[in-house]
Design an enzyme around this catalytic site. Structure first.
Site, short mmCIF file in Angstrom:
data_model
loop_
_atom_site.label_atom_id
_atom_site.label_comp_id
_atom_site.label_asym_id
_atom_site.label_seq_id
_atom_site.Cartn_x
_atom_site.Cartn_y
_atom_site.Cartn_z
N GLN A 1 0.83 -1.20 0.00
CA GLN A 1 0.00 0.00 0.00
C GLN A 1 0.87 1.26 0.00
O GLN A 1 2.08 1.20 0.23
CB GLN A 1 -0.94 -0.06 1.22
N ILE B 1 1.79 3.94 1.76
CA ILE B 1 2.78 4.42 2.72
C ILE B 1 3.64 3.31 3.31
O ILE B 1 4.40 3.55 4.25
CB ILE B 1 2.11 5.21 3.86
N LYS B 2 3.55 2.11 2.74
CA LYS B 2 4.42 1.05 3.22
C LYS B 2 5.84 1.26 2.72
O LYS B 2 6.09 1.97 1.74
CB LYS B 2 3.89 -0.31 2.77
N LEU B 3 6.78 0.61 3.40
CA LEU B 3 8.19 0.77 3.06
C LEU B 3 8.45 0.37 1.60
O LEU B 3 9.14 1.07 0.85
CB LEU B 3 9.03 -0.08 4.01
#
Length: 377
Positions: free
Chosen positions: A192, A194-196
Site C-alpha cells: 500500500q 505508505i508502506k516501506l
C-alpha cells in the site's frame, strides 16, 4: 511538520508507469508476473501471488484455509472462531467477518504490542478455526513460541489451527534469520501507498505449500486457471473465486521501488537504533522489547508514554507529527458482541504513540526529535 509517514517513490517510477500506459496492457499481465517472481526470490519462497491489496490477500487466505463454501460440505461447522488481535488496522480483522466467521479477541503483550501468545494458548479451543497474527510495525511475533503453542494445542484438541501472518508493515523483517513467509504459515504483505515497499496499492501472499499456492492463483481470478485455460483455448471454473489480481500499473511501481527499498529499510533501522540509544532513561517514556532473535523493520517507532495528550501536544508545538495510527478494533460497534476483557491491551492502549523514524528524516530532524522528547512534556 516532520511527518510520521511519507510515500517512497523511485525516481524513474513515473516514466515506467507512463510506458505501461502507452503499452495498452493495464490489467494483470507480464509485469505483475515478473514482480511476483522477484518478490519470491527476495523472500526466499517462490510460492507467491500478488493481489490488489493486502486486505484482499487476508480474505483470500482465510477462504483458502477455512472459508465456508455453500457448494462444498463443511466438515467442521462447529468451528467458527478466528483468534486475532484488536491492536491492528481494521483491514486485518474484517476479512474474518467477510468469510462468515466470528472474531475472538486475544490480548496484547504490553512488552511487544504483538499478540499475547500465552493468552492465545488459553483461548485455543475446539471452536478455533484459524489464528491471525500481526507483526505489528514490522516487529515479528515469536514464531518459535507460536509453534510450541500450536504443538500443545494439537495434542489437547486433536487438530492444529492454521495460522495467517499479517506482514503488512513487515517487508524486510526476519525471524530466526529468515524473512517472514518462511515459517510454515500463509503470510500476507501489504504494498500500500505508505508502506516501506510500495506499489501504490497491492499485496503479496506467500504460501507454505504448493496446493495452496495453486488454488490462490486460480481463485484470485474468479476461479479461472488462466495459464491452463490459455493452453486449452477455453476455460472452466472448478472452484469459484474473487477478482483480486494486481494490475500492471501497480506492478511496475512496485518493481521500481524494489530497487530502492533496501536503502530505505537500512535508514529506518539506523534511526530506530539511534532512538533506542538516545531516548533511554527519559522520565515518563518506556520502550518496547528488543529480543535478539528477530530483526524488525521499524515501519514506525513506538513509545509508551505517560500523559499521551501532553506528549503529542508538545511534539506538535515543536513541528513533529505523532500518531496513534489505529483505534483498537474491539471498540467498534460493528463487533460489540465480541468484546471481552483484555487487561494487557488496556494497560498500553492509552499510552502508545509513534514517532517519525523513516528514511526521510535528516540527521538534524532526528536530533530535534530526540532533544524535544528529552526536554519533557
Amino acid at each position: 511538520m516532520i511527518p510520521v509517514f511519507k510515500v517512497a517513490m523511485a525516481p524513474d517510477a513515473p516514466e515506467r508507469v507512463a510506458e505501461v500506459i502507452r503499452s495498452g496492457r493495464l490489467e494483470h499481465g507480464p509485469r505483475a508476473d515478473a514482480l511476483e517472481a522477484e518478490l519470491g526470490r527476495r523472500i526466499g519462497n517462490s510460492r507467491v501471488a500478488t493481489v490488489n491489496c493486502a486486505t484482499s490477500g487476508l480474505h483470500l487466505a482465510l477462504y483458502l484455509l477455512v472459508g465456508r463454501d455453500p457448494y462444498r460440505h463443511d466438515p467442521s461447522p462447529e468451528r467458527d472462531e478466528v483468534l486475532t488481535t484488536p491492536l491492528t488496522f481494521e483491514g486485518t480483522n474484517w476479512p474474518i467477518l467477510g468469510n462468515g466467521l466470528k472474531i475472538r479477541w486475544v490480548d496484547t503483550d504490553p512488552a511487544t504490542l504483538n499478540i499475547d501468545l500465552d493468552d492465545l494458548e488459553r483461548r485455543i479451543s475446539p471452536r478455533t478455526r484459524a489464528i491471525v497474527i500481526v507483526h505489528w510495525l514490522g516487529f515479528p511475533v515469536d514464531l518459535r513460541k507460536l509453534d510450541a503453542v500450536l504443538d500443545r494445542a494439537e495434542r489437547r484438541i486433536g487438530f492444529r489451527p492454521p495460522v495467517v501472518e499479517d506482514c503488512a508493515q513487515a517487508w524486510g523483517a526476519t525471524f530466526g534469520g529468515k524473512p517472514l513467509g518462511n515459517h510454515g504459515n500463509t503470510a500476507v504483505y501489504s504494498l500500500q501507498t505508505i508502506k516501506l515497499l510500495t506499489a501504490g496499492g497491492g499485496g503479496l501472499m506467500v504460501f507454505p505449500e504448493a496446493e495452496l499456492h495453486r488454488r490462490a492463483l486460480r481463485t484470485r481470478w474468479l476461479g479461472i486457471d488462466r495459464a491452463d485455460d490459455r493452453a486449452r483455448g477455453e476455460y472452466v471454473v472448478p472452484e469459484w473465486g474473487f477478482r483480486f489480481p494486481m494490475n500492471e500499473l501497480n506492478a511496475e511501481i512496485g518493481a521500481a521501488n524494489l530497487e530502492i527499498v533496501d536503502d530505505l529499510l537500512a535508514r529506518h533501522r539506523a534511526n530506530a537504533h539511534h532512538y533506542d540509544k538516545e531516548l533511554q532513561d527519559v522520565p515518563g517514556l518506556a520502550h518496547t522489547a528488543r529480543p535478539d532473535d528477530r530483526e524488525p523493520t521499524f515501519w514506525a517507532y513506538p513509545v509508551k508514554v505517560e500523559d499521551r495528550p501532553g506528549f503529542m501536544r508538545r511534539l506538535g508545538e515543536a513541528g513533529i507529527e505523532t500518531s496513534i495510527i489505529v483505534r483498537r478494533n474491539d471498540e467498534h460497534p460493528a463487533v460489540a458482541a465480541a468484546r471481552e476483557p483484555l487487561p494487557g491491551l488496556d494497560s498500553v492502549a492509552g499510552r502508545v504513540c509513534y514517532l517519525p523514524v523513516g528514511w526521510w528524516l535528516t540527521d538534524e530532524q532526528r536530533a530535534h526529535i530526540i532533544d524535544t522528547v528529552r526536554a519533557g512534556w
